[in-house]
Design a protein around this motif. Structure first.
Motif, PDB file in Angstrom:
ATOM      1  N   VAL A  12      -1.662   1.796  -7.222  1.00 42.70           N
ATOM      2  CA  VAL A  12      -0.319   1.805  -7.779  1.00 42.70           C
ATOM      3  C   VAL A  12       0.188   0.370  -7.837  1.00 42.70           C
ATOM      4  CG1 VAL A  12       0.787   2.122  -5.527  1.00 42.70           C
ATOM      5  CG2 VAL A  12       1.948   2.925  -7.598  1.00 42.70           C
ATOM      6  N   GLN A  13       1.108   0.126  -8.738  1.00 44.76           N
ATOM      7  CA  GLN A  13       1.687  -1.213  -8.834  1.00 44.76           C
ATOM      8  C   GLN A  13       2.799  -1.391  -7.801  1.00 44.76           C
ATOM      9  OE1 GLN A  13       2.781  -1.851 -12.989  1.00 44.76           O
ATOM     10  NE2 GLN A  13       0.884  -3.008 -13.254  1.00 44.76           N
ATOM     11  N   SER A  14       3.049  -2.623  -7.484  1.00 48.86           N
ATOM     12  CA  SER A  14       4.118  -2.953  -6.553  1.00 48.86           C
ATOM     13  C   SER A  14       5.435  -2.332  -7.017  1.00 48.86           C
ATOM     14  CB  SER A  14       4.252  -4.470  -6.467  1.00 48.86           C
ATOM     15  OG  SER A  14       5.235  -4.833  -5.543  1.00 48.86           O
ATOM     16  N   GLU A  89       1.153  -5.578   0.561  1.00 47.11           N
ATOM     17  CA  GLU A  89       0.752  -5.562   1.972  1.00 47.11           C
ATOM     18  C   GLU A  89       0.646  -4.152   2.551  1.00 47.11           C
ATOM     19  OE1 GLU A  89       3.258  -7.308   0.586  1.00 47.11           O
ATOM     20  OE2 GLU A  89       4.991  -7.465   1.958  1.00 47.11           O
ATOM     21  N   ASP A  90       1.042  -3.143   1.777  1.00 47.40           N
ATOM     22  CA  ASP A  90       0.838  -1.757   2.206  1.00 47.40           C
ATOM     23  C   ASP A  90      -0.578  -1.270   1.895  1.00 47.40           C
ATOM     24  OD1 ASP A  90       4.152  -1.058   1.046  1.00 47.40           O
ATOM     25  OD2 ASP A  90       3.509  -1.280   3.136  1.00 47.40           O
ATOM     26  N   SER A  91      -1.351  -2.063   1.171  1.00 52.41           N
ATOM     27  CA  SER A  91      -2.726  -1.684   0.841  1.00 52.41           C
ATOM     28  C   SER A  91      -3.534  -1.529   2.123  1.00 52.41           C
ATOM     29  CB  SER A  91      -3.368  -2.747  -0.057  1.00 52.41           C
ATOM     30  OG  SER A  91      -2.692  -2.836  -1.281  1.00 52.41           O
ATOM     31  N   ALA A  92      -4.164  -0.365   2.271  1.00 51.00           N
ATOM     32  CA  ALA A  92      -4.909  -0.067   3.498  1.00 51.00           C
ATOM     33  C   ALA A  92      -5.559   1.299   3.366  1.00 51.00           C
ATOM     34  CB  ALA A  92      -3.984  -0.065   4.711  1.00 51.00           C
ATOM     35  N   MET A  93      -6.388   1.628   4.338  1.00 51.22           N
ATOM     36  CA  MET A  93      -6.864   2.991   4.493  1.00 51.22           C
ATOM     37  C   MET A  93      -5.837   3.709   5.356  1.00 51.22           C
ATOM     38  SD  MET A  93      -9.371   5.015   3.647  1.00 51.22           S
ATOM     39  CE  MET A  93     -10.916   4.111   3.442  1.00 51.22           C
ATOM     40  N   GLY A 117      -9.398   9.542   6.316  1.00 53.32           N
ATOM     41  CA  GLY A 117      -8.673   8.478   5.640  1.00 53.32           C
ATOM     42  C   GLY A 117      -8.647   8.616   4.131  1.00 53.32           C
ATOM     43  N   THR A 118      -7.624   8.010   3.554  1.00 48.79           N
ATOM     44  CA  THR A 118      -7.499   7.927   2.103  1.00 48.79           C
ATOM     45  C   THR A 118      -7.008   6.527   1.759  1.00 48.79           C
ATOM     46  OG1 THR A 118      -6.521   8.986   0.142  1.00 48.79           O
ATOM     47  CG2 THR A 118      -5.119   8.849   2.078  1.00 48.79           C
ATOM     48  N   GLN A 119      -7.615   5.926   0.751  1.00 52.47           N
ATOM     49  CA  GLN A 119      -7.344   4.516   0.432  1.00 52.47           C
ATOM     50  C   GLN A 119      -6.102   4.391  -0.447  1.00 52.47           C
ATOM     51  OE1 GLN A 119      -9.010   1.677   1.485  1.00 52.47           O
ATOM     52  NE2 GLN A 119      -7.407   0.521   0.418  1.00 52.47           N
ATOM     53  N   VAL A 120      -5.259   3.451  -0.094  1.00 48.47           N
ATOM     54  CA  VAL A 120      -4.094   3.097  -0.905  1.00 48.47           C
ATOM     55  C   VAL A 120      -4.210   1.624  -1.290  1.00 48.47           C
ATOM     56  CG1 VAL A 120      -1.589   2.773  -0.892  1.00 48.47           C
ATOM     57  CG2 VAL A 120      -2.590   4.835   0.124  1.00 48.47           C
ATOM     58  N   THR A 121      -4.095   1.342  -2.575  1.00 53.42           N
ATOM     59  CA  THR A 121      -4.156  -0.031  -3.064  1.00 53.42           C
ATOM     60  C   THR A 121      -2.923  -0.304  -3.908  1.00 53.42           C
ATOM     61  OG1 THR A 121      -6.568   0.052  -3.113  1.00 53.42           O
ATOM     62  CG2 THR A 121      -5.495  -1.710  -4.351  1.00 53.42           C
ATOM     63  N   VAL A 122      -2.195  -1.343  -3.543  1.00 56.23           N
ATOM     64  CA  VAL A 122      -0.979  -1.714  -4.257  1.00 56.23           C
ATOM     65  C   VAL A 122      -1.197  -3.083  -4.885  1.00 56.23           C
ATOM     66  CG1 VAL A 122       1.513  -2.027  -4.100  1.00 56.23           C
ATOM     67  CG2 VAL A 122       0.358  -0.435  -2.549  1.00 56.23           C
ATOM     68  N   SER A 123      -1.087  -3.138  -6.187  1.00 57.92           N
ATOM     69  CA  SER A 123      -1.304  -4.405  -6.893  1.00 57.92           C
ATOM     70  C   SER A 123       0.032  -5.059  -7.227  1.00 57.92           C
ATOM     71  CB  SER A 123      -2.114  -4.167  -8.159  1.00 57.92           C
ATOM     72  OG  SER A 123      -1.461  -3.240  -8.994  1.00 57.92           O
ATOM     73  N   SER A 124       0.006  -6.378  -7.247  1.00 62.27           N
ATOM     74  CA  SER A 124       1.255  -7.115  -7.511  1.00 62.27           C
ATOM     75  C   SER A 124       1.486  -7.290  -8.998  1.00 62.27           C
ATOM     76  CB  SER A 124       1.209  -8.478  -6.832  1.00 62.27           C
ATOM     77  OG  SER A 124       0.079  -9.194  -7.269  1.00 62.27           O
TER      78      SER A 124
END
Length: 124
Positions: A12-14, A89-93, A117-124
């Protein structure tokens, strides 16, 4: 057999939102709390939210307070984490846990009571 299965992660985007879900089974009816933690490579797993099953009180790590909301549906054996205003900075497992409690800002979890776990990736 205790099982905790997370879902809902993704990219998801920032500034965006995601809702994580955790389906649990095999836990005693008297489980004290349910919680969420996250981990990035090279760092320790960090508890970020907890909800006590008996009275519904919630606790959050300062880094997510006001942006994340934990909730529990005992009838469905589900725990959720609504994540709003996401930051890179919320990007994490992200891991779901059956916990003993939230003590001094930390999530206390016994061995064998974590999801995969489930991966979350936040792009700027």
């Amino acid at each position: 057999q205790v099982q905790l299965v997370e879902s809902g992660g993704g990219s998801v985007q920032s500034g965006g939102s995601l809702r994580l879900s955790c389906a649990y089974s095999g836990l005693p009816v008297s489980i004290d709390c349910m919680g969420w933690a996250r981990q990035v490579p090279g760092k320790e797993r960090e508890g970020i939210a907890a909800i006590y099953t008996r009275h519904g009180d919630t606790y959050y790590h300062d880094s997510v307070k006001g942006r994340f909301t934990i909730s529990l549906d005992k009838a469905k054996n589900m725990v959720y984490l609504q994540m709003d205003t996401l930051k890179p900075e919320d990007s994490a497992m992200y891991y779901c846990a059956a916990c003993k409690g939230w003590y001094g800002g930390e999530l206390r979890v016994e061995s064998g009571r974590w999801g995969q776990g489930t991966q979350v990736t936040v792009s700027s």
